[in-house]
Write a protein that holds these residues in place. Structure first.
Motif, PDB file in Angstrom:
ATOM      1  N   TRP A 140       0.843  -1.208   0.000  1.00 39.82           N
ATOM      2  CA  TRP A 140       0.000   0.000   0.000  1.00 39.82           C
ATOM      3  C   TRP A 140       0.874   1.252   0.000  1.00 39.82           C
ATOM      4  O   TRP A 140       0.611   2.215  -0.731  1.00 39.82           O
ATOM      5  CB  TRP A 140      -0.904  -0.041   1.219  1.00 39.82           C
ATOM      6  N   LYS A 141       1.924   1.243   0.813  1.00 32.78           N
ATOM      7  CA  LYS A 141       2.815   2.395   0.876  1.00 32.78           C
ATOM      8  C   LYS A 141       3.586   2.582  -0.424  1.00 32.78           C
ATOM      9  O   LYS A 141       3.822   3.721  -0.867  1.00 32.78           O
ATOM     10  CB  LYS A 141       3.801   2.228   2.041  1.00 32.78           C
ATOM     11  N   LEU A 142       3.992   1.489  -1.044  1.00 32.60           N
ATOM     12  CA  LEU A 142       4.681   1.592  -2.328  1.00 32.60           C
ATOM     13  C   LEU A 142       3.768   2.191  -3.386  1.00 32.60           C
ATOM     14  O   LEU A 142       4.202   3.005  -4.217  1.00 32.60           O
ATOM     15  CB  LEU A 142       5.184   0.212  -2.757  1.00 32.60           C
ATOM     16  N   GLY A 143       2.507   1.786  -3.351  1.00 36.15           N
ATOM     17  CA  GLY A 143       1.540   2.393  -4.263  1.00 36.15           C
ATOM     18  C   GLY A 143       1.379   3.874  -4.003  1.00 36.15           C
ATOM     19  O   GLY A 143       1.299   4.688  -4.939  1.00 36.15           O
ATOM     20  N   ASN A 144       1.324   4.246  -2.726  1.00 38.26           N
ATOM     21  CA  ASN A 144       1.241   5.665  -2.371  1.00 38.26           C
ATOM     22  C   ASN A 144       2.461   6.424  -2.890  1.00 38.26           C
ATOM     23  O   ASN A 144       2.344   7.548  -3.406  1.00 38.26           O
ATOM     24  CB  ASN A 144       1.145   5.804  -0.853  1.00 38.26           C
ATOM     25  N   VAL A 162       6.474   8.075   1.786  1.00 41.03           N
ATOM     26  CA  VAL A 162       6.713   7.551   3.134  1.00 41.03           C
ATOM     27  C   VAL A 162       7.749   6.434   3.043  1.00 41.03           C
ATOM     28  O   VAL A 162       7.923   5.810   1.989  1.00 41.03           O
ATOM     29  CB  VAL A 162       5.414   7.017   3.776  1.00 41.03           C
ATOM     30  N   ASP A 163       8.443   6.213   4.147  1.00 37.99           N
ATOM     31  CA  ASP A 163       9.449   5.153   4.182  1.00 37.99           C
ATOM     32  C   ASP A 163       8.775   3.787   4.216  1.00 37.99           C
ATOM     33  O   ASP A 163       7.784   3.583   4.923  1.00 37.99           O
ATOM     34  CB  ASP A 163      10.349   5.297   5.409  1.00 37.99           C
ATOM     35  N   VAL A 305     -11.711   3.765  -0.544  1.00 39.45           N
ATOM     36  CA  VAL A 305     -10.609   4.495  -1.149  1.00 39.45           C
ATOM     37  C   VAL A 305      -9.434   3.538  -1.306  1.00 39.45           C
ATOM     38  O   VAL A 305      -9.015   2.942  -0.328  1.00 39.45           O
ATOM     39  CB  VAL A 305     -10.177   5.681  -0.265  1.00 39.45           C
ATOM     40  N   THR A 306      -8.964   3.356  -2.542  1.00 41.53           N
ATOM     41  CA  THR A 306      -7.837   2.454  -2.796  1.00 41.53           C
ATOM     42  C   THR A 306      -6.795   3.140  -3.653  1.00 41.53           C
ATOM     43  O   THR A 306      -7.095   4.101  -4.353  1.00 41.53           O
ATOM     44  CB  THR A 306      -8.302   1.175  -3.526  1.00 41.53           C
ATOM     45  N   THR A 307      -5.616   2.634  -3.590  1.00 38.88           N
ATOM     46  CA  THR A 307      -4.555   3.098  -4.479  1.00 38.88           C
ATOM     47  C   THR A 307      -3.860   1.903  -5.090  1.00 38.88           C
ATOM     48  O   THR A 307      -3.920   0.800  -4.547  1.00 38.88           O
ATOM     49  CB  THR A 307      -3.492   3.924  -3.730  1.00 38.88           C
ATOM     50  N   ALA A 308      -3.228   2.090  -6.230  1.00 41.11           N
ATOM     51  CA  ALA A 308      -2.510   1.008  -6.904  1.00 41.11           C
ATOM     52  C   ALA A 308      -1.214   0.705  -6.184  1.00 41.11           C
ATOM     53  O   ALA A 308      -0.759   1.495  -5.385  1.00 41.11           O
ATOM     54  CB  ALA A 308      -2.218   1.393  -8.353  1.00 41.11           C
ATOM     55  N   ALA A 309      -0.614  -0.435  -6.479  1.00 43.96           N
ATOM     56  CA  ALA A 309       0.628  -0.827  -5.802  1.00 43.96           C
ATOM     57  C   ALA A 309       1.753  -1.000  -6.802  1.00 43.96           C
ATOM     58  O   ALA A 309       1.755  -1.924  -7.579  1.00 43.96           O
ATOM     59  CB  ALA A 309       0.425  -2.136  -5.040  1.00 43.96           C
ATOM     60  N   MET A 310       2.627  -0.065  -6.798  1.00 40.98           N
ATOM     61  CA  MET A 310       3.869  -0.112  -7.568  1.00 40.98           C
ATOM     62  C   MET A 310       4.948   0.543  -6.726  1.00 40.98           C
ATOM     63  O   MET A 310       4.647   1.167  -5.724  1.00 40.98           O
ATOM     64  CB  MET A 310       3.737   0.613  -8.914  1.00 40.98           C
TER      65      MET A 310
END
Length: 500
Positions: A140-144, A162-163, A305-310
C-alpha cells in the motif's frame, strides 16, 4: 438473499478493517477504530462487557455469523476459497473435537500464564493483523509512493512519500507462513482453520448450538442430491441423515443457494411437525417455511478508497549531498520500552494480542514488534527513525484490547516510560572535539542540560547531564543524537511506568 446479504456485509467490513491497518496517515482510526474493538478476543482482554454480550447474543440469535461477517480472517479464507473454481469441491466430515478443544485449552492456559506469543499465534484477529501490517501495508505504501512521484512531476502535493522498511524480519516470516497455511487450508477445505484450530470459533460454537435461526432441512423436499454437502465450506452438513452440525456452521448461505429443491431454509423453529431430524434438535424444530424475501431486503452504500501498488526506488540518504549518512543501530536495552498507557510490561503481556494495529498506525515509526520469544510480536519502542512525540496519542486511541490504556495529551506528557542514559565513549564533543548539544536543545521536558565534563575546567567539552526525575523517556535525545552508528544517549525502559 441470505447469501447476498452476508457476502455484502462481510466484504464491506473486511475492506474497512483492512483500510484501518493500511492507513498510515492517522485519518481513519477515528472513524474505523470501533471495528477493532468489536473483535471477540480483544473485547475479552479489554473486559468490554457490552461487546462480549452483544456478540454472544448475536450468536444465540443468528448462529456463528461473527465468523463469516465480522472476523477478517474468516472473510480472507472465503476470498481465497473463491479462487478455487472447481464446483462441488467440499464434502461432509466429522468434527475433530479433540483438536478444537486442545487449541482452546492451550489458549486459556497461555492467557492465564501471560504467554503472549502463544495467544497471538492462535488468535484469528491477531493473525490477520500480522498479515495486513507486514505484507499488505508495505505494498500500500509503495503504491502511495508511486502516486507521490507522479504528483510531484505534476507540481501537486496531494500525496507524499513515506518510508517502507522492515519492522521485524521474524514477524514478517511468521505472517508469511500464516498466510501460506491459510491459503492451503482454505483452497483445499474451506473453513478448516475456523473449525479445527481457531479458539474463538470453538467458544462461539457452544452458543451456536442453541441459536434461534438455523439452517434447517425439509426431508420431504430433499432429493438426496448431496449438493448442500458439496458446497458447505464448513463440512458440517450430512445430507444422508439430514443433519447439520450447528457448532461448525458459519451461516454462509452457500448450501441454501446450491439446493435445487428448496429443501433447506434459514429459519426459526416451526410449529409444524415433520419427520425431519436435526443434530441435537427435536424433530419438530426442523421444518420451517421460507421467510419472505421482501422482509430481508435492504440498501447498502459504501465508499472505498484504494490506491494502486507499484514501487519507487528510495533515494540514498545524504548529508547535504556530500556524504552518506550511516543508519543508526538500535541499542541493547536491559528493559524494553513499552508505549505510554501500557502501565507496565506485565499489563502489556497480559492484554496485548499482537494484532500490530498500533505498529501500523504509529506516525513516528517508533513502534515495532518484539522479537523476544516470551513477548513475541507485542509492540516495543525504539528511536532509530523517530521519537515518541508527547502530543501523539494514536496508539492508546486505537488499542482494542486494553494493553495500551487511553491517554490525553496532558497525561501522555507526564508518563515516564524510561529515562535517558549518557554513553560517554560515543559522544561527539569527546570523540571528535566539536560542540553539539542536540539532545539538550530537543528535549521536550528540559531534562537535559549541557555542563562541562570537568566542572573545574571551563575549557573542557560540554556534555549532557540528565535529570532522571524529569525525563519521560520519549527518545527525542536518542533520535537526534548525531553519533553513528550508536547514539551517545539512549533510553532505558522501566518495568512499571509512573506519573511525574
Amino acid at each position: 438473499m441470505l447469501k447476498k446479504i452476508r457476502t455484502v456485509l462481510a466484504v464491506v467490513l473486511f475492506a474497512l478493517i483492512t483500510l484501518l491497518f493500511l492507513d498510515f496517515t492517522g485519518t481513519l482510526h477515528a472513524w474505523l477504530g470501533w471495528l477493532a474493538k468489536i473483535q471477540f478476543l480483544p473485547a475479552v482482554l479489554a473486559l468490554n462487557v457490552a461487546v462480549i454480550a452483544a456478540l454472544v447474543l448475536l450468536t444465540l440469535v443468528f448462529g456463528r455469523i461473527y465468523c463469516s461477517v465480522i472476523c477478517p480472517l474468516g472473510t480472507l479464507q472465503d476470498v481465497i476459497a473463491r479462487f478455487h473454481r472447481k464446483k462441488n469441491k467440499y464434502s461432509y466430515s466429522k468434527a475433530i473435537s479433540w483438536l478444537r478443544y486442545s487449541m482452546l485449552g492451550v489458549m486459556v492456559v497461555a492467557l492465564a500464564a501471560g504467554i503472549g506469543s502463544v495467544v497471538q499465534l492462535l488468535a484469528p484477529y491477531s493473525a490477520y493483523g500480522r498479515i495486513a501490517t507486514m505484507l499488505f501495508q508495505p505494498l500500500w505504501k509503495l503504491g502511495n509512493n508511486l502516486f507521490a512521484k507522479l504528483a510531484e512531476e505534476a507540481d501537486s502535493y496531494m500525496f507524499y512519500s513515506v518510508d517502507v522498511w522492515m519492522k521485524s524480519l521474524p514477524v514478517f516470516i511468521i505472517a508469511l507462513v500464516t498466510l501460506l497455511i491459510l491459503v492451503v487450508l482454505a483452497w483445499r477445505n474451506g473453513r478448516t482453520y475456523c473449525n479445527t484450530i481457531c479458539p474463538v470459533g470453538t467458544v462461539l460454537s457452544f452458543f451456536a448450538r442453541f441459536s434461534w435461526l438455523k439452517v434447517r432441512f425439509d426431508e420431504e423436499k430433499c432429493h438426496g442430491c448431496s449438493l448442500c454437502s458439496k458446497n458447505c465450506k464448513a463440512a458440517c452438513i450430512d445430507y444422508k441423515t439430514h443433519t447439520v452440525d450447528y457448532s461448525r456452521c458459519v451461516v454462509c448461505g452457500d448450501c441454501i443457494g446450491s439446493c435445487k429443491s428448496g429443501a433447506l431454509r434459514y429459519a426459526a423453529p416451526s410449529k409444524v411437525t415433520s419427520a425431519t431430524k436435526q443434530a441435537g434438535q427435536p424433530a419438530g424444530d426442523a421444518g420451517a417455511s421460507a421467510p419472505d424475501a421482501s422482509k430481508r431486503s435492504f440498501l447498502l452504500a459504501t465508499a472505498l478508497v484504494t490506491t494502486a501498488a507499484m514501487a519507487q526506488k528510495k533515494e540514498k540518504l545524504m548529508d547535504g549531498g556530500l556524504a552518506d549518512l550511516e543508519d543508526k543501530v538500535a541499542p541493547s536495552r536491559q528493559t524494553p520500552l513499552t508505549p505510554p498507557g501500557s502501565i507496565s510490561a506485565r499489563n502489556m503481556a497480559q492484554h496485548c494480542t499482537g494484532c500490530q494495529l498500533c505498529v501500523s498506525e504509529c506516525p513516528n515509526d517508533v513502534l515495532r514488534p518484539s522479537t523476544d520469544l516470551l513477548n513475541l510480536m507485542q509492540p516495543v519502542m525504539s528511536y532509530e527513525r523517530g521519537y515518541c512525540r508527547p502530543e501523539c496519542t494514536r496508539c492508546s486511541d486505537i488499542c482494542p484490547a486494553g494493553a495500551i490504556k487511553p491517554l490525553d495529551e496532558i497525561a501522555k506528557s507526564s508518563v515516564q516510560i524510561g529515562h535517558a542514559v549518557w554513553i560517554q565513549k560515543n559522544c561527539v564533543p569527546i570523540t571528535d572535539g566539536v560542540k553539539c548539544g542536540n539532545c539538550a536543545r530537543h528535549c521536550p521536558t528540559g531534562a537535559i542540560e549541557m555542563v562541562h565534563l570537568d566542572k573545574d575546567d571551563e575549557n573542557s567539552p560540554l556534555v549532557p547531564a540528565i535529570n532522571e526525575t524529569v525525563c519521560i523517556g520519549c527518545g527525542a535525545c536518542e533520535y537526534v543524537c548525531p553519533s553513528r552508528p550508536f547514539s551517545a544517549i539512549m533510553v532505558e525502559g522501566h518495568e512499571v511506568h509512573k506519573m511525574i
